[in-house]
Scaffold this active site. Structure first.
Site, mmCIF file in Angstrom:
data_model
loop_
_atom_site.group_PDB
_atom_site.id
_atom_site.type_symbol
_atom_site.label_atom_id
_atom_site.label_comp_id
_atom_site.label_asym_id
_atom_site.label_seq_id
_atom_site.Cartn_x
_atom_site.Cartn_y
_atom_site.Cartn_z
ATOM 1 N N GLY A 1 0.839 -1.193 0.000
ATOM 2 C CA GLY A 1 0.000 0.000 0.000
ATOM 3 C C GLY A 1 0.872 1.240 0.000
ATOM 4 O O GLY A 1 2.039 1.184 0.393
ATOM 5 N N GLN B 1 2.777 10.068 1.793
ATOM 6 C CA GLN B 1 4.116 9.462 1.789
ATOM 7 C C GLN B 1 4.956 9.979 0.628
ATOM 8 O O GLN B 1 6.170 9.764 0.597
ATOM 9 C CB GLN B 1 4.006 7.933 1.718
ATOM 10 C CG GLN B 1 3.398 7.311 2.985
ATOM 11 C CD GLN B 1 3.314 5.819 2.907
ATOM 12 O OE1 GLN B 1 2.356 5.281 2.330
ATOM 13 N NE2 GLN B 1 4.292 5.132 3.433
ATOM 14 N N CYS C 1 6.487 0.087 7.619
ATOM 15 C CA CYS C 1 6.027 1.232 6.838
ATOM 16 C C CYS C 1 7.155 1.709 5.927
ATOM 17 O O CYS C 1 8.316 1.764 6.340
ATOM 18 C CB CYS C 1 5.616 2.363 7.787
ATOM 19 S SG CYS C 1 4.954 3.819 6.966
ATOM 20 N N HIS D 1 -4.158 0.767 7.480
ATOM 21 C CA HIS D 1 -2.822 1.358 7.563
ATOM 22 C C HIS D 1 -2.722 2.560 6.611
ATOM 23 O O HIS D 1 -2.182 3.611 6.971
ATOM 24 C CB HIS D 1 -1.760 0.296 7.207
ATOM 25 C CG HIS D 1 -0.350 0.785 7.239
ATOM 26 N ND1 HIS D 1 0.580 0.349 8.144
ATOM 27 C CD2 HIS D 1 0.297 1.688 6.450
ATOM 28 C CE1 HIS D 1 1.739 0.983 7.936
ATOM 29 N NE2 HIS D 1 1.589 1.791 6.904
ATOM 30 N N GLU D 2 -3.256 2.387 5.391
ATOM 31 C CA GLU D 2 -3.151 3.478 4.401
ATOM 32 C C GLU D 2 -4.061 4.647 4.736
ATOM 33 O O GLU D 2 -3.647 5.809 4.603
ATOM 34 C CB GLU D 2 -3.470 2.945 2.994
ATOM 35 C CG GLU D 2 -2.534 1.839 2.518
ATOM 36 C CD GLU D 2 -1.068 2.169 2.739
ATOM 37 O OE1 GLU D 2 -0.308 1.246 3.080
ATOM 38 O OE2 GLU D 2 -0.677 3.354 2.613
ATOM 39 N N HIS E 1 -2.607 6.966 7.183
ATOM 40 C CA HIS E 1 -1.655 7.937 6.621
ATOM 41 C C HIS E 1 -2.364 9.218 6.174
ATOM 42 O O HIS E 1 -1.793 10.307 6.223
ATOM 43 C CB HIS E 1 -0.898 7.341 5.417
ATOM 44 C CG HIS E 1 0.300 6.510 5.790
ATOM 45 N ND1 HIS E 1 1.313 6.968 6.584
ATOM 46 C CD2 HIS E 1 0.634 5.248 5.456
ATOM 47 C CE1 HIS E 1 2.228 6.014 6.729
ATOM 48 N NE2 HIS E 1 1.836 4.956 6.057
HETATM 49 O O1 LIG Z 1 4.121 2.203 4.332
HETATM 50 C C1 LIG Z 1 3.064 1.844 3.824
HETATM 51 O O2 LIG Z 1 2.017 2.456 3.951
HETATM 52 C C2 LIG Z 1 3.053 0.532 3.106
HETATM 53 C C3 LIG Z 1 3.157 -0.600 4.063
HETATM 54 C C4 LIG Z 1 1.741 -1.071 4.282
HETATM 55 C C5 LIG Z 1 1.473 -2.061 5.354
HETATM 56 C C6 LIG Z 1 2.426 -2.464 6.264
HETATM 57 C C7 LIG Z 1 2.102 -3.409 7.247
HETATM 58 C C8 LIG Z 1 0.829 -3.918 7.327
HETATM 59 C C9 LIG Z 1 -0.118 -3.497 6.425
HETATM 60 C C10 LIG Z 1 0.207 -2.587 5.449
HETATM 61 C C11 LIG Z 1 4.143 -1.550 3.409
HETATM 62 O O3 LIG Z 1 3.471 -2.446 2.619
HETATM 63 S S1 LIG Z 1 5.257 -2.236 4.543
HETATM 64 C C12 LIG Z 1 6.050 -3.494 3.775
HETATM 65 C C13 LIG Z 1 5.232 -4.724 3.566
HETATM 66 C C14 LIG Z 1 5.388 -5.414 2.410
HETATM 67 C C15 LIG Z 1 4.677 -6.579 2.200
HETATM 68 C C16 LIG Z 1 3.794 -7.047 3.169
HETATM 69 C C17 LIG Z 1 3.618 -6.339 4.338
HETATM 70 C C18 LIG Z 1 4.359 -5.174 4.557
HETATM 71 NI NI NI Z 2 2.948 3.167 6.044
#
Ligand SMILES: O=C(O)C[C@@H](Cc1ccccc1)[C@H](O)SCc1ccccc1
Ligand code: NI
Length: 183
Positions: free
Chosen positions: A60, A65, A110, A153-154, A157
């Site tokens: 996401g 970001q 994140c 999570h998104e 943000h």
């Molecule tokens: O920074 C972001 O918003 C993207 C995050 C979203 C996220 C993290 C943890 C749990 C749910 C959503 C990135 O995807 S973090 C890296 C990642 C990659 C694959 C699977 C899980 C987390």
């Molecule tokens: Ni994040």
């Protein structure tokens, strides 16, 4: 194309602002940005492209970001049942949620946080979300489990909230009441 250089890191003010609604129908520029955000996620999950451009895998991404004060998110992942969730959304809004909670037993990370922050992140187990998609259609999504976690999570943000804001500081690994792990 969006690379990690375009992603702001914790401490950047954009990550703590409440983002503005995007005027609809979206401008060509906003639509292009959201399409690029979705492409970034696809690129980040493609081993060859990710290695070439040193992209961190992401499922996401939210416009803040990228330092953009706009309520836009992109989501791209396959859930545990191999269902594809691939969306570019304008002005997503959680319109209802369960009392029951959920969480990832491994915690969350994140793309804007270059460090491990251990701890359980309590989330709603089920959410109903309304938004406008890249084609300008109003959509309604009923989400649970991992998908519900990613979207929350998104959307956090967009409200200046980081995942670690939810971690119980006194006991980071205490399972929240009325919650079951999503994984
Ligand atoms: O920074 C972001 O918003 C993207 C995050 C979203 C996220 C993290 C943890 C749990 C749910 C959503 C990135 O995807 S973090 C890296 C990642 C990659 C694959 C699977 C899980 C987390
Ligand atoms: Ni994040």
């Amino acid at each position: 194309m969006i690379t990690m250089d375009d992603i702001v890191r914790e401490g950047h003010p954009a990550l703590r602002e409440v983002a503005e609604e995007v005027p609809l129908p979206p401008t060509a520029e906003d639509k292009e940005t959201l399409q690029e955000m979705l492409q970034f996620l696809k690129n980040s999950q493609n081993e060859e492209v990710a290695n070439k451009y040193k992209l961190r895998a992401g499922v996401g991404l939210a416009a803040p970001q990228l330092g953009l004060n706009k309520r836009m998110i992109a989501i791209h992942f396959y859930d545990f049942n191999e269902r594809l969730y691939s969306y570019g959304l304008f002005n997503p809004k959680i319109v209802s949620h369960s009392v029951e909670g959920t969480y990832l037993s491994t915690g969350e990370g994140c793309l804007s946080v270059d460090r491990e922050v251990p701890g359980i992140v309590p989330r709603h187990a089920r959410i109903t979300l309304k938004a406008v998609d890249l084609d300008g259609n109003e959509i309604k999504l009923r989400l649970k489990g991992y998908a519900a976690i990613v979207f929350q999570h998104e959307i956090d943000h967009l409200n200046g909230i980081m995942f670690y804001d939810h971690i119980n500081q006194d006991d980071p690994f205490k399972a929240p009441d009325n919650a079951t792990p999503a994984d």
